[in-house]
Design a protein around this motif. Structure first.
Motif, PDB file in Angstrom:
ATOM      1  N   GLU A 143       2.391  10.633  -4.971  1.00 21.37           N
ATOM      2  CA  GLU A 143       2.833  11.975  -5.321  1.00 21.37           C
ATOM      3  C   GLU A 143       3.679  12.615  -4.217  1.00 21.37           C
ATOM      4  OE1 GLU A 143       3.053  15.210  -7.998  1.00 21.37           O
ATOM      5  OE2 GLU A 143       2.380  13.131  -8.238  1.00 21.37           O
ATOM      6  N   THR A 144       3.204  12.576  -2.972  1.00 26.38           N
ATOM      7  CA  THR A 144       3.933  13.222  -1.883  1.00 26.38           C
ATOM      8  C   THR A 144       5.285  12.565  -1.662  1.00 26.38           C
ATOM      9  OG1 THR A 144       1.826  13.749  -0.846  1.00 26.38           O
ATOM     10  CG2 THR A 144       3.776  13.923   0.535  1.00 26.38           C
ATOM     11  N   ARG A 194       7.089  10.979  -3.911  1.00 20.46           N
ATOM     12  CA  ARG A 194       7.970  11.332  -5.018  1.00 20.46           C
ATOM     13  C   ARG A 194       8.567  12.727  -4.792  1.00 20.46           C
ATOM     14  NH1 ARG A 194       5.470  12.138  -9.615  1.00 20.46           N
ATOM     15  NH2 ARG A 194       7.144  11.465 -10.998  1.00 20.46           N
ATOM     16  N   LEU A 195       7.698  13.674  -4.391  1.00 19.35           N
ATOM     17  CA  LEU A 195       8.168  15.041  -4.222  1.00 19.35           C
ATOM     18  C   LEU A 195       9.157  15.139  -3.058  1.00 19.35           C
ATOM     19  CD1 LEU A 195       7.935  17.958  -5.160  1.00 19.35           C
ATOM     20  CD2 LEU A 195       6.002  18.243  -3.591  1.00 19.35           C
ATOM     21  N   ALA A 196       8.879  14.430  -1.971  1.00 18.30           N
ATOM     22  CA  ALA A 196       9.780  14.491  -0.817  1.00 18.30           C
ATOM     23  C   ALA A 196      11.155  13.946  -1.164  1.00 18.30           C
ATOM     24  CB  ALA A 196       9.165  13.708   0.346  1.00 18.30           C
ATOM     25  N   LEU A 197      11.168  12.840  -1.911  1.00 20.37           N
ATOM     26  CA  LEU A 197      12.450  12.254  -2.308  1.00 20.37           C
ATOM     27  C   LEU A 197      13.252  13.232  -3.168  1.00 20.37           C
ATOM     28  CD1 LEU A 197      11.429   8.579  -3.155  1.00 20.37           C
ATOM     29  CD2 LEU A 197      12.976   9.312  -1.338  1.00 20.37           C
ATOM     30  N   ALA A 198      12.547  13.791  -4.113  1.00 22.18           N
ATOM     31  CA  ALA A 198      13.238  14.694  -5.039  1.00 22.18           C
ATOM     32  C   ALA A 198      13.796  15.911  -4.313  1.00 22.18           C
ATOM     33  CB  ALA A 198      12.284  15.123  -6.144  1.00 22.18           C
ATOM     34  N   LYS A 199      12.986  16.544  -3.493  1.00 19.44           N
ATOM     35  CA  LYS A 199      13.426  17.756  -2.808  1.00 19.44           C
ATOM     36  C   LYS A 199      14.547  17.455  -1.815  1.00 19.44           C
ATOM     37  CE  LYS A 199      10.453  20.899  -1.658  1.00 19.44           C
ATOM     38  NZ  LYS A 199       9.293  21.599  -1.058  1.00 19.44           N
ATOM     39  N   ALA A 200      14.456  16.285  -1.154  1.00 13.14           N
ATOM     40  CA  ALA A 200      15.513  15.936  -0.192  1.00 13.14           C
ATOM     41  C   ALA A 200      16.847  15.780  -0.912  1.00 13.14           C
ATOM     42  CB  ALA A 200      15.136  14.662   0.554  1.00 13.14           C
ATOM     43  N   TYR A 201      16.850  15.078  -2.048  1.00 12.26           N
ATOM     44  CA  TYR A 201      18.098  14.885  -2.765  1.00 12.26           C
ATOM     45  C   TYR A 201      18.651  16.216  -3.268  1.00 12.26           C
ATOM     46  CZ  TYR A 201      21.495  13.612  -6.241  1.00 12.26           C
ATOM     47  OH  TYR A 201      22.646  13.532  -6.963  1.00 12.26           O
ATOM     48  N   HIS A 203       0.846  -1.187   0.000  1.00 15.79           N
ATOM     49  CA  HIS A 203       0.000   0.000   0.000  1.00 15.79           C
ATOM     50  C   HIS A 203       0.887   1.244   0.000  1.00 15.79           C
ATOM     51  CE1 HIS A 203      -2.850   3.052   1.437  1.00 15.79           C
ATOM     52  NE2 HIS A 203      -3.788   2.274   0.921  1.00 15.79           N
ATOM     53  N   ALA A 204       0.786   2.028  -1.077  1.00 15.80           N
ATOM     54  CA  ALA A 204       1.699   3.160  -1.253  1.00 15.80           C
ATOM     55  C   ALA A 204       1.522   4.202  -0.152  1.00 15.80           C
ATOM     56  CB  ALA A 204       1.466   3.800  -2.623  1.00 15.80           C
ATOM     57  N   GLY A 205       0.269   4.497   0.230  1.00 12.12           N
ATOM     58  CA  GLY A 205       0.037   5.471   1.285  1.00 12.12           C
ATOM     59  C   GLY A 205       0.649   5.039   2.602  1.00 12.12           C
ATOM     60  N   ALA A 206       0.532   3.747   2.938  1.00 13.09           N
ATOM     61  CA  ALA A 206       1.129   3.229   4.169  1.00 13.09           C
ATOM     62  C   ALA A 206       2.647   3.325   4.092  1.00 13.09           C
ATOM     63  CB  ALA A 206       0.703   1.785   4.396  1.00 13.09           C
ATOM     64  N   GLN A 207       3.219   3.027   2.922  1.00 12.00           N
ATOM     65  CA  GLN A 207       4.673   3.124   2.758  1.00 12.00           C
ATOM     66  C   GLN A 207       5.133   4.569   2.965  1.00 12.00           C
ATOM     67  OE1 GLN A 207       4.844   1.560  -1.183  1.00 12.00           O
ATOM     68  NE2 GLN A 207       4.978  -0.586  -0.520  1.00 12.00           N
ATOM     69  N   ALA A 208       4.391   5.516   2.378  1.00 12.81           N
ATOM     70  CA  ALA A 208       4.774   6.923   2.515  1.00 12.81           C
ATOM     71  C   ALA A 208       4.666   7.385   3.972  1.00 12.81           C
ATOM     72  CB  ALA A 208       3.891   7.788   1.614  1.00 12.81           C
ATOM     73  N   ASN A 209       3.549   7.020   4.645  1.00 15.51           N
ATOM     74  CA  ASN A 209       3.365   7.458   6.034  1.00 15.51           C
ATOM     75  C   ASN A 209       4.393   6.816   6.957  1.00 15.51           C
ATOM     76  OD1 ASN A 209       1.210   9.039   5.344  1.00 15.51           O
ATOM     77  ND2 ASN A 209      -0.332   7.520   5.877  1.00 15.51           N
ATOM     78  N   LEU A 210       4.676   5.535   6.719  1.00  9.58           N
ATOM     79  CA  LEU A 210       5.655   4.857   7.573  1.00  9.58           C
ATOM     80  C   LEU A 210       7.044   5.443   7.336  1.00  9.58           C
ATOM     81  CD1 LEU A 210       5.899   2.638   9.691  1.00  9.58           C
ATOM     82  CD2 LEU A 210       6.269   0.991   7.852  1.00  9.58           C
ATOM     83  N   LEU A 246      10.837   5.363  -0.911  1.00 11.09           N
ATOM     84  CA  LEU A 246      11.196   4.981  -2.271  1.00 11.09           C
ATOM     85  C   LEU A 246      10.175   4.005  -2.845  1.00 11.09           C
ATOM     86  CD1 LEU A 246      13.102   5.017  -4.671  1.00 11.09           C
ATOM     87  CD2 LEU A 246      14.503   3.285  -3.505  1.00 11.09           C
ATOM     88  N   GLN A 247       9.746   3.047  -2.015  1.00  9.72           N
ATOM     89  CA  GLN A 247       8.731   2.085  -2.475  1.00  9.72           C
ATOM     90  C   GLN A 247       7.450   2.824  -2.857  1.00  9.72           C
ATOM     91  OE1 GLN A 247       8.102  -1.344   0.130  1.00  9.72           O
ATOM     92  NE2 GLN A 247      10.176  -1.088   0.941  1.00  9.72           N
ATOM     93  N   ALA A 248       7.061   3.800  -2.038  1.00 10.99           N
ATOM     94  CA  ALA A 248       5.849   4.562  -2.348  1.00 10.99           C
ATOM     95  C   ALA A 248       6.019   5.362  -3.629  1.00 10.99           C
ATOM     96  CB  ALA A 248       5.509   5.496  -1.177  1.00 10.99           C
ATOM     97  N   ALA A 249       7.193   5.961  -3.792  1.00 10.83           N
ATOM     98  CA  ALA A 249       7.452   6.761  -4.994  1.00 10.83           C
ATOM     99  C   ALA A 249       7.413   5.909  -6.246  1.00 10.83           C
ATOM    100  CB  ALA A 249       8.803   7.452  -4.866  1.00 10.83           C
ATOM    101  N   ARG A 250       7.928   4.672  -6.138  1.00 12.80           N
ATOM    102  CA  ARG A 250       7.906   3.782  -7.303  1.00 12.80           C
ATOM    103  C   ARG A 250       6.475   3.471  -7.737  1.00 12.80           C
ATOM    104  NH1 ARG A 250      12.581  -0.274  -5.041  1.00 12.80           N
ATOM    105  NH2 ARG A 250      14.371   0.726  -6.069  1.00 12.80           N
ATOM    106  N   GLN A 251       5.511   3.542  -6.796  1.00 14.31           N
ATOM    107  CA  GLN A 251       4.101   3.283  -7.145  1.00 14.31           C
ATOM    108  C   GLN A 251       3.387   4.562  -7.566  1.00 14.31           C
ATOM    109  OE1 GLN A 251       1.804   0.269  -4.967  1.00 14.31           O
ATOM    110  NE2 GLN A 251       3.372   0.408  -3.374  1.00 14.31           N
ATOM    111  N   GLY A 252       4.140   5.671  -7.642  1.00 15.50           N
ATOM    112  CA  GLY A 252       3.547   6.916  -8.103  1.00 15.50           C
ATOM    113  C   GLY A 252       2.952   7.768  -7.017  1.00 15.50           C
TER     114      GLY A 252
END
Length: 932
Positions: free
Chosen positions: A868-869, A871-878, A831-838, A860-866
């Motif tokens: 949005e939040t 993906r954006l967090a990963l990008a901005k952090a890097y 579940h992408a939302g659970a991955q992002a929240n965790l 990263l797992q959540a971002a791979r499933q699209g």
């Protein structure tokens, strides 16, 4: 045998006076010589001596005080009693009694004994009779008999069987010609305290009286020879005496004696001495009813009902009820409520039940209470229904307690309260109600409302089975089928119990046993022969709503089919039987079996038919099973058969075809055709089609978005019983997304769907209570519904509940451990939302121990499933870690898309390596905060 005095009579009937007493030896000689008084030939042994205080009742003197001198006063008292002036009569009699006149005492005793114009007082009557007996007179025998009867009745006067015996001997010696011999026989037939039974003398006395036409003696002999009587069982003699007794009753009944009519009816009752002639029983009851006996009217009504003449029975019960017969009110109310054999008249039924309740009827309270709870025959009034049942329960009515236990477990009319239910059921069980015992056993099996106690559960269920509870057979049988259940796995016993339940007509047991046979859970059982199934059941394909010209979709099978085992065939037959009787789960099991070829030849048309029926019946798992079946039909290339059937007007096929066009299953996707076929099916009342088309209009999926039209279609589906539509319509009305919001109706629909097992409805309802969207925020309700959805496998609900518990916000108390478990479970299942929240929680470290690497992995797992939040967090952090913290959202996502769009393992690994950089990890928390 001890007697106070021996007395004999001269031919003229004069008693020996004390002036000429017999010597003891002379008296004994007279006794043994056969010259004793009447009745002495039957003298009994085993009677206690007469107590000393009663010796003067038997002094043997001749009458004294010439009573004829007081005849006028005695006659006047008798006339006063007849005129209803009892008090004046008592004054007259007491004046005469003051002169020691036994007749006056005797008449006073009769007044208090029979309650002539005053309240009867057996104790006072006995005192006057004693005074009458103490002084010898011509009424000695009568007073002795009356006092003996009071001394045996145990109803107000002292119980003195020994005294009664000697008084009866005295009455018999006096030859008064009443029923003294019959009363003595009744005493000696079985004996009493201080008086040993003397069946032979009792028999002789009864026969002597019966031969002179005494009806009581005749009836007593019929009862004595009957089964359970005090003489050796002799059915023929019993019936002969009963016939003689009936002849006397008929003569009296012919003269209009209503009591004789009712006694005749009792003789012909099922437990009567002349049982076996229902027509005679009904005849005499009807005669008594026509003669004006209200009790007979009610009995005749009940007899009419039992003999299948419901209209006549209802008419007679109505007559009895109008006279105030509460039992008739109860029975009439129940009959008119249920309409058993006649047209139901619920409002009239309620009127009679209310009248019975006004007369304090507990039975009427239970009957009406249940009807108001169920809301079938009468409009539902749950609160009044519960109140009536509680009133009956407070009077220890076992059925009321059992029903209340069921009410507080079902969560249908009132919120479930298992602890309260258990209390009611415990009391109902103690009072011996088998349904309460069954339900209580189930509670102890499940540990619901009570601490789980499998051993007690098993005992209770066994007890309920012995009391004839079919449901207990099924519950215990199902428990024995569970290999990891609370009770030991016992497949043979499970099969035996379920088979017995099937024999008793339990449809759910037929479903469970059929499923076990079909799936092989009972492949090695021993109880197959006990299962009662139809010899030639209708096959699902034959009962399908498909046109007869439509061919089934059958997958190619080997030319030599393996022989179907008897158990598998029995399973199919049991399931078909249960499904045809309306069991929705049996329809689902059959549908899956035909879809997958489990125990039957694969037949997708039959599978679709059964699953369609299950969906319309509201079974929560039918829709998902049906969707898979439809996909299988498309893969099997059966679309032309479906089109042909739809064109021929088969509404189920229209719905199937519309969904096939919508999803592109077996045919090219065509939204116009999808909406056309779904529209046709919906107009003909197909709930599934209305639900599917309604969703299309809500989402704008292939049609112009029209929330109002979507809502109307969903309402049609809900009215047709479609459980999934309740969830969709409930969510729409709760949020008012494009339609007028109706939060309360939306909440009700969502709750109904959730209670029916719809996990999406439970998730939506839980999130609404969590956020206070359309309802007042309520952490307890939020946790309840999200937990239900989570336990049903809904990952979104698991994620929402886990996140809220970790943070301890939105009305929920913080429970980090449980929240982490739920969130991890959902995340690990993709579940992408659970991955992002965790991931956020691990990166922040506020509630969970900070683990930036683990957090980045989940993100990263959540971002791979699209997500949005994520993906954006990963990008901005890097980018921030590389000095580009001012890069805007679009620049960050362009960078991330460049890394991930290739979706290659190399790109993903590159991204992970970059995120493993300490600088990037250090920047993660700030990036997460910025996006939260």
């Amino acid at each position: 045998m001890m007697l106070p005095h021996f007395r004999s009579f001269t031919p003229q009937g004069l008693r020996w006076s004390k002036a000429f007493p017999l010597t003891a030896s002379a008296a004994m000689a007279l006794w043994l010589g056969g010259c004793a008084a009447p009745g002495s030939q039957f003298q009994s042994t085993g009677v206690d001596p007469l107590p000393a205080q009663y010796q003067d009742f038997f002094d043997g003197e001749q009458p004294r005080n010439p009573e004829w001198m007081h005849d006028n006063a005695l006659d006047k008292a008798e006339q006063l009693v007849a005129a209803g002036q009892t008090r004046e009569a008592i004054l007259e009699l007491k004046a005469v009694a003051a002169q020691d006149i036994p007749k006056a005492y005797y008449e006073l005793g009769k007044i208090w004994d029979q309650g002539k114009g005053i309240q009867a007082d057996p104790a006072k009557a006995a005192t006057y009779y004693e005074d009458a007996v103490r002084t010898p007179s011509y009424i000695l025998g009568h007073a002795s008999l009356n006092l003996a009867k009071l001394s045996l009745e145990q109803e107000g006067a002292p119980y003195r069987p020994v005294l009664a015996y000697y008084l009866l001997e005295q009455a018999m010696e006096e030859q008064i010609g009443r029923d003294e011999g019959v009363v003595m026989a009744s005493l000696l037939a079985r004996g009493a305290d201080g008086v040993a039974a003397d069946p032979q003398r009792a028999l002789a006395l009864y026969r002597q009286a019966a031969d002179t036409g005494n009806a009581d003696a005749t009836l007593a002999l019929a009862q004595a020879y009957a089964e359970g009587g005090w003489l050796d069982n002799d059915p023929e003699r019993s019936r002969q005496y009963a016939q003689r007794y009936a002849e006397g009753l008929r003569e009296r009944a012919g003269g209009g004696d209503v009591k004789a009519m009712t006694e005749l009816a009792e003789l012909y009752a099922a437990d009567g001495l002349l049982a076996g002639n229902d027509e005679q029983r009904l005849h005499w009851l009807t005669q008594a009813a026509q003669a004006g006996d209200p009790g007979a009217v009610a009995k005749a009504g009940r007899e009419m009902l039992e003999s299948g003449r419901a209209d006549q029975g209802a008419e007679l019960l109505s007559e009895a009820a109008k006279t105030g017969d509460v039992d008739a009110m109860e029975r009439l109310g129940k009959l008119l409520l249920e309409g058993d054999g006649l047209r139901a008249r619920p409002m009239e039924a309620r009127s009679w039940l209310e009248k019975a309740i006004a007369e304090d009827s507990v039975t009427a309270r239970v009957t009406l209470g249940r009807a108001l709870l169920e809301g079938d025959a009468l409009p539902a009034e749950p609160q009044r229904g519960i109140r009536l049942l509680e009133e009956a329960a407070n009077r220890d009515d076992a059925l009321a307690l059992a029903v209340l236990g069921q009410v507080y477990l079902s969560d249908e009319r009132v919120p479930s309260q298992p602890i309260m239910a258990a209390r009611y059921l415990e009391r109902g069980h103690e009072l011996g109600h088998p349904f309460a015992t069954e339900q209580l056993g189930k509670l102890y099996l499940e540990g619901r409302g009570v601490a789980a106690n499998p051993a007690r559960a098993e005992r209770l269920l066994r007890e309920a089975i012995e009391q004839g509870q079919t449901g207990a057979l099924r519950v215990l049988g199902e428990a024995y089928l569970q290999q990891d259940g609370p009770l030991a796995y016992q497949p043979n016993e499970a099969e035996r119990l379920l088979s017995q339940a099937v024999e008793a007509g339990d449809t759910s047991a037929a479903t469970r046993l059929g499923e076990a046979y079909l799936t092989g859970d009972l492949a090695g059982g021993q109880g197959l022969q006990q299962a009662s199934v139809p010899s030639q059941p209708q096959t699902p394909a034959a009962s399908s709503t498909m046109s007869p010209t439509t061919s089934s979709t059958r997958l190619p099978t080997p030319s030599a089919q393996p022989e179907v085992s008897p158990r598998v065939e029995a399973g199919r037959r049991l399931l078909t039987q249960a499904a045809e009787q309306g069991d929705a789960y049996a329809m689902v099991v059959l549908g899956r079996a035909y879809r997958d070829g489990t125990g039957v030849e694969r037949d997708l048309t039959a599978a679709t038919d059964w699953l369609e029926r299950a969906e319309q019946a509201g079974h929560p798992s039918a829709a998902e099973a049906l969707l898979r079946t439809q996909r299988d039909r498309g893969k099997a290339g059966d679309i032309q058969a479906l089109i042909a059937s739809a064109r021929q007007g088969n509404v189920n096929s229209m719905a199937d075809l519309g969904r096939a066009y919508r999803d592109g299953q077996g045919i090219g996707q065509n939204n116009a055709e999808a909406s056309r076929w779904l529209e046709q099916a919906a107009r003909q009342g197909h709930p599934g089609a209305a639900a599917a088309l309604g969703r299309m209009y809500l989402d704008g999926d292939g049609v112009s978005r029209d929330p109002a039209k979507g809502a109307e279609l969903l309402k049609m589906a809900v009215a047709g019983g479609h459980a999934g539509a309740r969830a969709d319509l409930g969510e729409l009305l709760l949020s008012g997304n494009g339609v007028d919001a109706d939060p309360e109706r939306g909440r009700q629909l969502l709750q109904q769907a959730a209670e029916a097992g719809n996990q999406y409805a439970a998730q939506t309802l839980g999130e609404a209570y969590l956020d206070g969207q359309g309802v007042t925020a309520d952490g307890e309700q939020a946790e309840r519904w999200l937990s239900q959805a989570s336990e049903a496998g809904n990952l979104s609900a698991r994620s929402a509940l886990g996140t809220a518990l970790i943070r301890g916000d939105q009305q929920l108390a913080q429970d980090v451990q449980r929240g982490e478990q739920l969130l991890t479970s959902a995340a690990d299942q993709g579940h992408a939302g659970a991955q992002a929240n965790l991931g956020r929680e691990y990166l922040r470290g506020d509630n969970l121990e900070r683990d930036t690497r683990q957090g980045a992995d989940y993100l990263l797992q959540a971002a791979r499933q699209g997500h949005e939040t994520a993906r954006l967090a990963l990008a901005k952090a890097y980018l921030a870690a590389n000095g580009l913290e001012n890069a805007n959202r679009e620049q960050a996502l362009v960078w991330l898309d460049g890394v991930m769009d290739g979706n290659s393992q190399l790109a993903s690994q590159t991204l992970h390596d970059l995120l493993s950089d300490e600088a990037t990890l250090a920047a993660m928390p700030a990036a997460m905060e910025a996006d939260s």
